[in-house]
Design an enzyme around this catalytic site. Structure first.
Site, PDB file in Angstrom:
ATOM      1  N   GLU A 158      22.899  20.040 -36.040  1.00  0.00           N
ATOM      2  CA  GLU A 158      23.447  21.376 -35.801  1.00  0.00           C
ATOM      3  C   GLU A 158      22.350  22.429 -35.767  1.00  0.00           C
ATOM      4  O   GLU A 158      22.362  23.331 -34.911  1.00  0.00           O
ATOM      5  CB  GLU A 158      24.482  21.720 -36.873  1.00  0.00           C
ATOM      6  CG  GLU A 158      25.778  20.924 -36.730  1.00  0.00           C
ATOM      7  CD  GLU A 158      26.772  21.248 -37.827  1.00  0.00           C
ATOM      8  OE1 GLU A 158      26.459  22.071 -38.711  1.00  0.00           O
ATOM      9  OE2 GLU A 158      27.873  20.665 -37.816  1.00  0.00           O
TER      10      GLU A 158
ATOM     11  N   HIS B  32      32.842  24.955 -34.697  1.00  0.00           N
ATOM     12  CA  HIS B  32      33.551  24.346 -35.824  1.00  0.00           C
ATOM     13  C   HIS B  32      35.068  24.417 -35.676  1.00  0.00           C
ATOM     14  O   HIS B  32      35.794  23.839 -36.492  1.00  0.00           O
ATOM     15  CB  HIS B  32      33.107  25.002 -37.134  1.00  0.00           C
ATOM     16  CG  HIS B  32      31.786  24.502 -37.624  1.00  0.00           C
ATOM     17  ND1 HIS B  32      30.598  24.879 -37.039  1.00  0.00           N
ATOM     18  CD2 HIS B  32      31.457  23.650 -38.626  1.00  0.00           C
ATOM     19  CE1 HIS B  32      29.599  24.277 -37.667  1.00  0.00           C
ATOM     20  NE2 HIS B  32      30.084  23.530 -38.619  1.00  0.00           N
TER      21      HIS B  32
END
Length: 284
Positions: free
Chosen positions: A144, A177
């Site tokens: 990420e 997310h």
């Protein structure tokens, strides 16, 4: 390997490129997947392979849209991504200490509750054998941060500047997310209102964290610093404010929260001074 820069990217191209990176990352988790739960070992292993592939593609993509025309901002692509040796020791220690001050309240609360017994050295052999540990504390933080910080910020900063990029980049991170909503609703059959509330909340605090992480990356110029702090934040989780309210030592815990926040604000700029980390690419 030639040195490159991202000076020629206009804001529209930069946003489109970052949106493409975000969609590639999230899409890699769900395209042609099985219906097994996300914590199933087969699912975790498959997603490991996918995010590894996506991370490599993201680096290639960032290099592809860069320019090798000589400029005062030229550097090797891996340096733009924050992968370099100069200042790495400081990047591995100082930002973590800074984030620990921010979590002073939760750390003090944790000591009162269990004295860190969940992090005793004898427990590590169990953690290292658990694929969920590798996902939450190693693979996810690294992939990420590489994609949403290392690849995106070099693309955004030339067109938007450091301050706006620190706000803009986390929006892609927060939106990314939101994929948990799909999983909760369609795979785990959570109630829709519960899914909406949890998704909005998660998008909010991941965006806040993404802002801090983007700021830290631009200050240190190191991928190492943001990966380590990301791992630490994942281990700590979201602070248990409700638990503080009902704790018998709620006054001292609340004080630790306040002191930690004040210390973080006070120490933030001195501890992340770019010269400490040899950061000349992003230093203003």
């Amino acid at each position: 390997m030639d040195t490159v820069n991202f000076d020629d990217l206009n804001p529209t191209t930069a946003v489109t490129a970052c949106l493409t990176l975000a969609l590639m990352y999230v899409g890699s988790l769900y395209v042609w997947t099985s219906n097994l739960p996300r914590d199933d070992p087969l699912t975790i292993k498959e997603r490991f392979r996918r995010v590894l592939f996506t991370s490599i593609i993201s680096v290639i993509f960032a290099h592809y849209i860069s320019s090798d025309v000589p400029s005062k901002n030229n550097a090797y692509v891996y340096e733009w991504l924050g992968i370099r040796y100069r200042g790495i020791l400081a990047a591995s220690i100082l930002p973590l200490l800074l984030f620990m001050t921010l979590f002073l309240g939760p750390l003090y609360h944790m000591i009162l509750e269990d004295g860190f017994r969940n992090y005793h050295p004898r427990m590590w052999k169990f953690y290292l054998a658990d694929l969920r540990y590798w996902r939450n504390y190693i693979v996810a933080p690294f992939s990420e941060e590489l994609v949403f910080r290392g690849c995106m910020l070099p693309i955004l900063v030339p067109g938007f500047g450091a301050q706006i990029s620190t706000i803009l980049a986390p929006s892609f991170f927060g939106i990314a997310h939101a994929h948990h909503a799909w999983e909760k609703y369609f795979r785990n059959n959570y109630p829709l209102n519960s899914v909406i509330l949890s998704t909005v909340f998660q998008a909010f605090y991941t965006t806040i964290f993404g802002g801090l992480s983007s700021w830290l990356f631009l200050r240190t110029g190191h991928l190492t610093s943001v990966v380590i702090c990301h791992t630490f934040c994942n281990m700590m989780g979201f602070p248990d404010f409700e638990g503080v309210f009902y704790h018998e030592r709620r006054i001292s815990i609340s004080l630790a929260y306040v002191v930690g926040l004040v210390l973080f604000i006070w120490l933030a700029n001195p501890i992340t001074e770019p010269s400490i980390y040899g950061n000349i690419l992003y230093a203003e």
